[in-house]
Design a protein around this motif. Structure first.
Motif, PDB file in Angstrom:
ATOM      1  N   CYS A 158       0.912  -1.070  -0.035  1.00 26.88           N
ATOM      2  CA  CYS A 158       0.163   0.162  -0.056  1.00 26.88           C
ATOM      3  C   CYS A 158       0.758   1.155   0.039  1.00 26.88           C
ATOM      4  O   CYS A 158       0.454   2.111  -0.614  1.00 26.88           O
ATOM      5  CB  CYS A 158      -0.907  -0.007   1.201  1.00 26.88           C
ATOM      6  N   LYS A 159       1.792   1.342   0.803  1.00 24.40           N
ATOM      7  CA  LYS A 159       2.779   2.487   0.789  1.00 24.40           C
ATOM      8  C   LYS A 159       3.657   2.683  -0.449  1.00 24.40           C
ATOM      9  O   LYS A 159       3.611   3.887  -1.146  1.00 24.40           O
ATOM     10  CB  LYS A 159       3.730   2.325   1.930  1.00 24.40           C
ATOM     11  N   ARG A 160       3.965   1.440  -1.163  1.00 28.57           N
ATOM     12  CA  ARG A 160       4.736   1.296  -2.568  1.00 28.57           C
ATOM     13  C   ARG A 160       4.057   1.917  -3.428  1.00 28.57           C
ATOM     14  O   ARG A 160       4.250   2.748  -4.195  1.00 28.57           O
ATOM     15  CB  ARG A 160       5.069  -0.245  -2.670  1.00 28.57           C
ATOM     16  N   TYR A 161       2.660   1.713  -3.703  1.00 27.30           N
ATOM     17  CA  TYR A 161       1.907   2.229  -4.457  1.00 27.30           C
ATOM     18  C   TYR A 161       1.002   3.376  -4.229  1.00 27.30           C
ATOM     19  O   TYR A 161       0.415   3.868  -5.169  1.00 27.30           O
ATOM     20  CB  TYR A 161       0.960   1.002  -5.246  1.00 27.30           C
ATOM     21  N   GLY A 162       0.871   3.788  -2.922  1.00 23.44           N
ATOM     22  CA  GLY A 162      -0.053   4.966  -2.516  1.00 23.44           C
ATOM     23  C   GLY A 162      -1.515   4.494  -2.616  1.00 23.44           C
ATOM     24  O   GLY A 162      -2.221   5.358  -2.949  1.00 23.44           O
ATOM     25  N   ARG A 163      -1.894   3.125  -2.543  1.00 21.80           N
ATOM     26  CA  ARG A 163      -3.149   2.593  -2.698  1.00 21.80           C
ATOM     27  C   ARG A 163      -3.628   2.085  -1.407  1.00 21.80           C
ATOM     28  O   ARG A 163      -2.694   1.622  -0.717  1.00 21.80           O
ATOM     29  CB  ARG A 163      -3.219   1.836  -3.807  1.00 21.80           C
ATOM     30  N   SER A 164      -4.750   1.917  -1.405  1.00 23.59           N
ATOM     31  CA  SER A 164      -5.463   1.136  -0.164  1.00 23.59           C
ATOM     32  C   SER A 164      -5.659  -0.534  -0.640  1.00 23.59           C
ATOM     33  O   SER A 164      -5.033  -0.937  -1.747  1.00 23.59           O
ATOM     34  CB  SER A 164      -6.945   1.196  -0.108  1.00 23.59           C
ATOM     35  N   THR A 165      -5.872  -1.437   0.502  1.00 20.21           N
ATOM     36  CA  THR A 165      -5.819  -2.699   0.258  1.00 20.21           C
ATOM     37  C   THR A 165      -7.074  -3.052  -0.481  1.00 20.21           C
ATOM     38  O   THR A 165      -6.976  -4.101  -1.348  1.00 20.21           O
ATOM     39  CB  THR A 165      -6.203  -3.580   1.844  1.00 20.21           C
ATOM     40  N   ARG A 166      -8.184  -2.135  -0.748  1.00 16.34           N
ATOM     41  CA  ARG A 166      -9.260  -2.572  -1.454  1.00 16.34           C
ATOM     42  C   ARG A 166      -8.697  -2.293  -2.952  1.00 16.34           C
ATOM     43  O   ARG A 166      -9.079  -3.175  -3.902  1.00 16.34           O
ATOM     44  CB  ARG A 166     -10.290  -1.501  -1.409  1.00 16.34           C
ATOM     45  N   THR A 167      -7.793  -1.561  -3.222  1.00 21.18           N
ATOM     46  CA  THR A 167      -7.477  -1.395  -4.611  1.00 21.18           C
ATOM     47  C   THR A 167      -6.498  -2.359  -4.853  1.00 21.18           C
ATOM     48  O   THR A 167      -6.745  -3.013  -6.091  1.00 21.18           O
ATOM     49  CB  THR A 167      -6.391  -0.037  -4.753  1.00 21.18           C
ATOM     50  N   LEU A 168      -5.777  -3.142  -4.063  1.00 17.90           N
ATOM     51  CA  LEU A 168      -4.942  -4.324  -4.142  1.00 17.90           C
ATOM     52  C   LEU A 168      -5.881  -5.518  -4.713  1.00 17.90           C
ATOM     53  O   LEU A 168      -5.601  -6.109  -5.733  1.00 17.90           O
ATOM     54  CB  LEU A 168      -4.083  -4.694  -3.149  1.00 17.90           C
ATOM     55  N   HIS A 169      -6.847  -5.528  -4.009  1.00 21.84           N
ATOM     56  CA  HIS A 169      -8.011  -6.509  -4.251  1.00 21.84           C
ATOM     57  C   HIS A 169      -8.591  -6.469  -5.752  1.00 21.84           C
ATOM     58  O   HIS A 169      -8.877  -7.258  -6.450  1.00 21.84           O
ATOM     59  CB  HIS A 169      -9.116  -6.671  -3.320  1.00 21.84           C
ATOM     60  N   TRP A 201      -7.294  -4.779  -8.227  1.00 19.51           N
ATOM     61  CA  TRP A 201      -6.130  -5.122  -9.008  1.00 19.51           C
ATOM     62  C   TRP A 201      -5.923  -6.596  -9.410  1.00 19.51           C
ATOM     63  O   TRP A 201      -5.604  -7.006 -10.297  1.00 19.51           O
ATOM     64  CB  TRP A 201      -4.848  -4.669  -8.642  1.00 19.51           C
ATOM     65  N   GLN A 202      -6.240  -7.334  -8.409  1.00 19.44           N
ATOM     66  CA  GLN A 202      -6.163  -8.822  -8.549  1.00 19.44           C
ATOM     67  C   GLN A 202      -7.334  -9.330  -9.677  1.00 19.44           C
ATOM     68  O   GLN A 202      -7.167 -10.004 -10.524  1.00 19.44           O
ATOM     69  CB  GLN A 202      -6.197  -9.429  -7.224  1.00 19.44           C
ATOM     70  N   ARG A 203      -8.433  -8.640  -9.301  1.00 21.68           N
ATOM     71  CA  ARG A 203      -9.644  -9.085  -9.926  1.00 21.68           C
ATOM     72  C   ARG A 203      -9.458  -8.567 -11.546  1.00 21.68           C
ATOM     73  O   ARG A 203      -9.569  -9.444 -12.326  1.00 21.68           O
ATOM     74  CB  ARG A 203     -10.807  -8.589  -9.488  1.00 21.68           C
ATOM     75  N   GLU A 204      -8.883  -7.200 -11.349  1.00 21.41           N
ATOM     76  CA  GLU A 204      -9.154  -6.343 -12.827  1.00 21.41           C
ATOM     77  C   GLU A 204      -7.741  -6.443 -13.637  1.00 21.41           C
ATOM     78  O   GLU A 204      -7.959  -6.380 -14.644  1.00 21.41           O
ATOM     79  CB  GLU A 204      -9.699  -5.418 -12.545  1.00 21.41           C
ATOM     80  N   MET A 205      -6.627  -6.631 -13.142  1.00 20.34           N
ATOM     81  CA  MET A 205      -5.463  -6.307 -13.619  1.00 20.34           C
ATOM     82  C   MET A 205      -4.458  -7.293 -13.369  1.00 20.34           C
ATOM     83  O   MET A 205      -3.239  -7.365 -13.787  1.00 20.34           O
ATOM     84  CB  MET A 205      -4.809  -4.996 -13.091  1.00 20.34           C
ATOM     85  N   GLY A 206      -4.893  -8.549 -12.994  1.00 22.28           N
ATOM     86  CA  GLY A 206      -3.588  -9.565 -12.927  1.00 22.28           C
ATOM     87  C   GLY A 206      -2.766  -9.378 -11.744  1.00 22.28           C
ATOM     88  O   GLY A 206      -1.783 -10.175 -11.838  1.00 22.28           O
ATOM     89  N   PHE A 207      -3.021  -8.517 -10.989  1.00 19.41           N
ATOM     90  CA  PHE A 207      -2.079  -8.633  -9.516  1.00 19.41           C
ATOM     91  C   PHE A 207      -2.023  -9.611  -9.065  1.00 19.41           C
ATOM     92  O   PHE A 207      -3.008 -10.385  -8.891  1.00 19.41           O
ATOM     93  CB  PHE A 207      -2.615  -7.357  -8.690  1.00 19.41           C
ATOM     94  N   PRO A 208      -0.794 -10.434  -8.721  1.00 21.13           N
ATOM     95  CA  PRO A 208      -0.492 -11.488  -7.902  1.00 21.13           C
ATOM     96  C   PRO A 208      -1.506 -11.809  -6.734  1.00 21.13           C
ATOM     97  O   PRO A 208      -1.493 -10.751  -5.802  1.00 21.13           O
ATOM     98  CB  PRO A 208       0.796 -11.626  -7.626  1.00 21.13           C
ATOM     99  N   LYS A 209      -1.635 -12.877  -6.433  1.00 22.42           N
ATOM    100  CA  LYS A 209      -2.280 -13.023  -5.093  1.00 22.42           C
ATOM    101  C   LYS A 209      -1.409 -13.327  -4.063  1.00 22.42           C
ATOM    102  O   LYS A 209      -0.226 -13.910  -4.289  1.00 22.42           O
ATOM    103  CB  LYS A 209      -3.136 -14.526  -5.088  1.00 22.42           C
ATOM    104  N   PRO A 210      -1.412 -13.103  -2.703  1.00 19.18           N
ATOM    105  CA  PRO A 210      -0.676 -13.438  -1.777  1.00 19.18           C
ATOM    106  C   PRO A 210      -0.442 -14.666  -1.761  1.00 19.18           C
ATOM    107  O   PRO A 210      -1.154 -15.770  -1.638  1.00 19.18           O
ATOM    108  CB  PRO A 210      -1.541 -12.693  -0.680  1.00 19.18           C
ATOM    109  N   VAL A 211       0.843 -15.160  -1.165  1.00 20.82           N
ATOM    110  CA  VAL A 211       1.147 -16.587  -0.968  1.00 20.82           C
ATOM    111  C   VAL A 211       1.071 -16.764   0.375  1.00 20.82           C
ATOM    112  O   VAL A 211       0.892 -18.178   0.755  1.00 20.82           O
ATOM    113  CB  VAL A 211       2.684 -16.824  -1.364  1.00 20.82           C
TER     114      VAL A 211
END
Length: 63
Positions: free
Chosen positions: A13-24, A26-36
């Protein structure tokens, strides 16, 4: 692959300046990796640094 550093949700979140909701999203819409390692009950999820860097490289090539 055991030497691959892990990145926490808060670090991403700090790296991208975004929220956890945005990361989720991105996973759905942009192929962001899922956590291991999935978080829960106050624990943060963890991603492999190499997975995140590979996603960033694919995004920069597509731009």
């Amino acid at each position: 692959m055991h030497d691959d550093p892990m990145i926490s949700t808060s670090e991403l979140c700090k790296r991208y300046g975004r929220s956890t909701r945005t990361l989720h999203r991105w996973q759905r819409e942009m192929g962001f990796p899922k956590p291991v390692i999935a978080g829960g009950h106050g624990a943060e999820s963890r991603w492999r640094e190499s997975d995140v860097r590979a996603w960033e490289a694919r995004r920069s090539q597509a731009a």
